[in-house]
Structures are given as structure tokens and as C-alpha cells.
Design a protein around this motif. Structure first.
Motif, PDB file in Angstrom:
ATOM      1  N   LEU A  49     -24.150 -17.559 -38.008  1.00 49.90           N
ATOM      2  CA  LEU A  49     -25.908 -18.679 -37.658  1.00 49.90           C
ATOM      3  C   LEU A  49     -26.395 -18.648 -36.183  1.00 49.90           C
ATOM      4  O   LEU A  49     -27.341 -18.512 -36.077  1.00 49.90           O
ATOM      5  N   ALA A  50     -25.388 -19.927 -35.642  1.00 51.52           N
ATOM      6  CA  ALA A  50     -25.826 -20.149 -34.142  1.00 51.52           C
ATOM      7  C   ALA A  50     -26.198 -18.865 -33.840  1.00 51.52           C
ATOM      8  O   ALA A  50     -26.694 -18.835 -32.406  1.00 51.52           O
ATOM      9  N   ARG A  51     -25.495 -18.035 -33.696  1.00 51.74           N
ATOM     10  CA  ARG A  51     -25.251 -17.192 -32.895  1.00 51.74           C
ATOM     11  C   ARG A  51     -26.889 -15.737 -32.918  1.00 51.74           C
ATOM     12  O   ARG A  51     -27.379 -15.648 -32.506  1.00 51.74           O
ATOM     13  N   CYS A  52     -27.469 -16.277 -34.121  1.00 50.90           N
ATOM     14  CA  CYS A  52     -28.165 -15.203 -34.403  1.00 50.90           C
ATOM     15  C   CYS A  52     -29.085 -16.366 -34.805  1.00 50.90           C
ATOM     16  O   CYS A  52     -30.410 -15.701 -33.680  1.00 50.90           O
ATOM     17  N   ARG A  53     -29.174 -17.586 -34.160  1.00 48.95           N
ATOM     18  CA  ARG A  53     -30.365 -18.763 -34.060  1.00 48.95           C
ATOM     19  C   ARG A  53     -30.374 -18.107 -32.447  1.00 48.95           C
ATOM     20  O   ARG A  53     -31.877 -18.226 -31.855  1.00 48.95           O
ATOM     21  N   CYS A  54     -29.719 -18.240 -31.392  1.00 46.53           N
ATOM     22  CA  CYS A  54     -29.858 -18.312 -30.434  1.00 46.53           C
ATOM     23  C   CYS A  54     -30.419 -16.213 -30.139  1.00 46.53           C
ATOM     24  O   CYS A  54     -31.087 -16.846 -29.227  1.00 46.53           O
ATOM     25  N   LEU A  55     -29.992 -15.506 -30.722  1.00 48.00           N
ATOM     26  CA  LEU A  55     -30.973 -14.201 -30.706  1.00 48.00           C
ATOM     27  C   LEU A  55     -32.451 -14.710 -30.778  1.00 48.00           C
ATOM     28  O   LEU A  55     -33.541 -14.445 -30.613  1.00 48.00           O
ATOM     29  N   ALA A  56     -32.492 -15.815 -31.894  1.00 42.97           N
ATOM     30  CA  ALA A  56     -33.994 -15.817 -32.188  1.00 42.97           C
ATOM     31  C   ALA A  56     -34.549 -16.191 -31.482  1.00 42.97           C
ATOM     32  O   ALA A  56     -35.758 -16.037 -30.809  1.00 42.97           O
ATOM     33  N   VAL A  57     -33.956 -17.580 -30.816  1.00 43.70           N
ATOM     34  CA  VAL A  57     -34.568 -17.542 -29.617  1.00 43.70           C
ATOM     35  C   VAL A  57     -34.779 -16.565 -28.384  1.00 43.70           C
ATOM     36  O   VAL A  57     -36.272 -17.064 -27.831  1.00 43.70           O
ATOM     37  N   LYS A  58     -34.217 -15.926 -27.970  1.00 43.74           N
ATOM     38  CA  LYS A  58     -34.273 -15.089 -27.223  1.00 43.74           C
ATOM     39  C   LYS A  58     -34.903 -13.561 -27.453  1.00 43.74           C
ATOM     40  O   LYS A  58     -35.947 -13.526 -26.560  1.00 43.74           O
ATOM     41  N   THR A  59     -35.495 -13.826 -29.081  1.00 47.52           N
ATOM     42  CA  THR A  59     -36.925 -12.954 -28.609  1.00 47.52           C
ATOM     43  C   THR A  59     -38.078 -12.739 -29.216  1.00 47.52           C
ATOM     44  O   THR A  59     -38.778 -12.672 -29.747  1.00 47.52           O
ATOM     45  N   THR A  60     -38.265 -14.463 -28.943  1.00 49.71           N
ATOM     46  CA  THR A  60     -39.393 -14.701 -29.125  1.00 49.71           C
ATOM     47  C   THR A  60     -40.834 -14.474 -28.582  1.00 49.71           C
ATOM     48  O   THR A  60     -41.900 -15.000 -29.249  1.00 49.71           O
TER      49      THR A  60
END
Length: 150
Positions: free
Chosen positions: A29-40
Motif C-alpha cells: 500500500l505504501a509503494r502504491c501511494r508513493c507511485l500515486a504521488v509520482k504520477t500526479t
């Protein structure tokens, strides 16, 4: 077919197994949230031919799925912990209870368990075996996920 003692041990091991599974899901979940931040940057992006979701939408959907799974695992852990705690609390001897707590709740190996409690490795194992036999004599222990509790 597993012996009654093996069933008790498998039942008690569920506590740490559930905790490890939740840890893995939380890291994902933390990795996915990090990815979401990168793809903003994709928030305002155009869809190509309107047929494919952009990366951010896919990531957000995955985050929601992971959060739901994580919440289910947390509930399972809570139920498992309560069932294991009740079983351990039912052991008459305080020494035996302490050994079970160290082994199955704290995840200590035999040497760590003996050292923490001031027992030799052999004495800790003996106390453990007595406690497991006592629990086995009280009833059948199965996985909490099977819908049955001791």
C-alpha cells in the motif's frame, strides 16, 4: 492427520502469520501511494482515445483495493489475537503461559525465550510442551479463518 498438539501449535502460530501478512500488505500500500504521488502529473492528462484509464486512476483504484484488503486483514488479526490470547490465558501455569506468550505472540526463538524468562532452553521447551498438551486436552484447535474457535 495432525496430532492434537500439532493442531494447537498451528493455531497459536496464526497470530504471527497474520501480522506478517498485514505487514506485507501495508508495504505494498505504501509503494502504491508513493507511485500515486509520482504520477500526479497525470491528473490533468488527456486520455488516449478515451478507452484506457490514465495511470493515476489505475493507481488510485489499486490503493483502494489494497486499503480494503488491509482492513480485512486487520480485522482477521484482531479476531485471531483474541482467540490466541484466550487460549493462552486458559493455561493454568504462569510459567507455561509466559513461554507461550514469548513463542507465539512475541515470536521469540527457544534461546531468546529461555533467556528472557531466565530458563534454560531445555526447561523452556519442557514448559512449552506441557502447555501445549494441556491445551490439546481441552479441545480441538483450528484456524480462526475456518469459522470455528476453540
Amino acid at each position: 492427520m495432525a496430532t492434537e498438539e500439532e493442531q494447537v501449535k498451528a493455531f497459536l502460530r496464526q497470530y504471527l502469520e497474520c501480522e506478517r501478512e498485514i505487514e506485507v500488505r501495508a508495504e505494498e500500500l505504501a509503494r502504491c501511494r508513493c507511485l500515486a504521488v509520482k504520477t500526479t502529473g497525470a491528473i490533468g492528462g488527456e486520455r488516449v482515445q478515451g478507452s484506457r484509464k490514465n495511470r493515476l486512476e489505475e493507481t488510485i483504484e489499486r490503493i483502494v483495493e489494497l486499503e480494503e484488503a488491509l482492513l480485512e486483514q486487520v480485522e482477521r488479526l484482531r479476531g485471531t489475537k483474541e482467540a490466541v490470547d484466550r487460549a493462552i490465558a486458559a493455561v493454568d501455569s504462569g510459567e507455561q503461559r509466559a513461554v507461550l506468550q514469548m513463542r507465539y505472540l512475541a515470536g521469540k526463538n527457544w534461546e531468546e525465550t529461555g533467556d528472557a524468562l531466565g530458563y534454560s532452553l531445555r526447561h523452556a521447551a519442557r514448559l512449552h510442551n506441557l502447555a501445549v498438551k494441556e491445551l490439546a486436552g481441552r479441545g480441538r484447535f483450528v484456524k480462526v479463518g475456518d469459522g470455528r474457535h476453540p
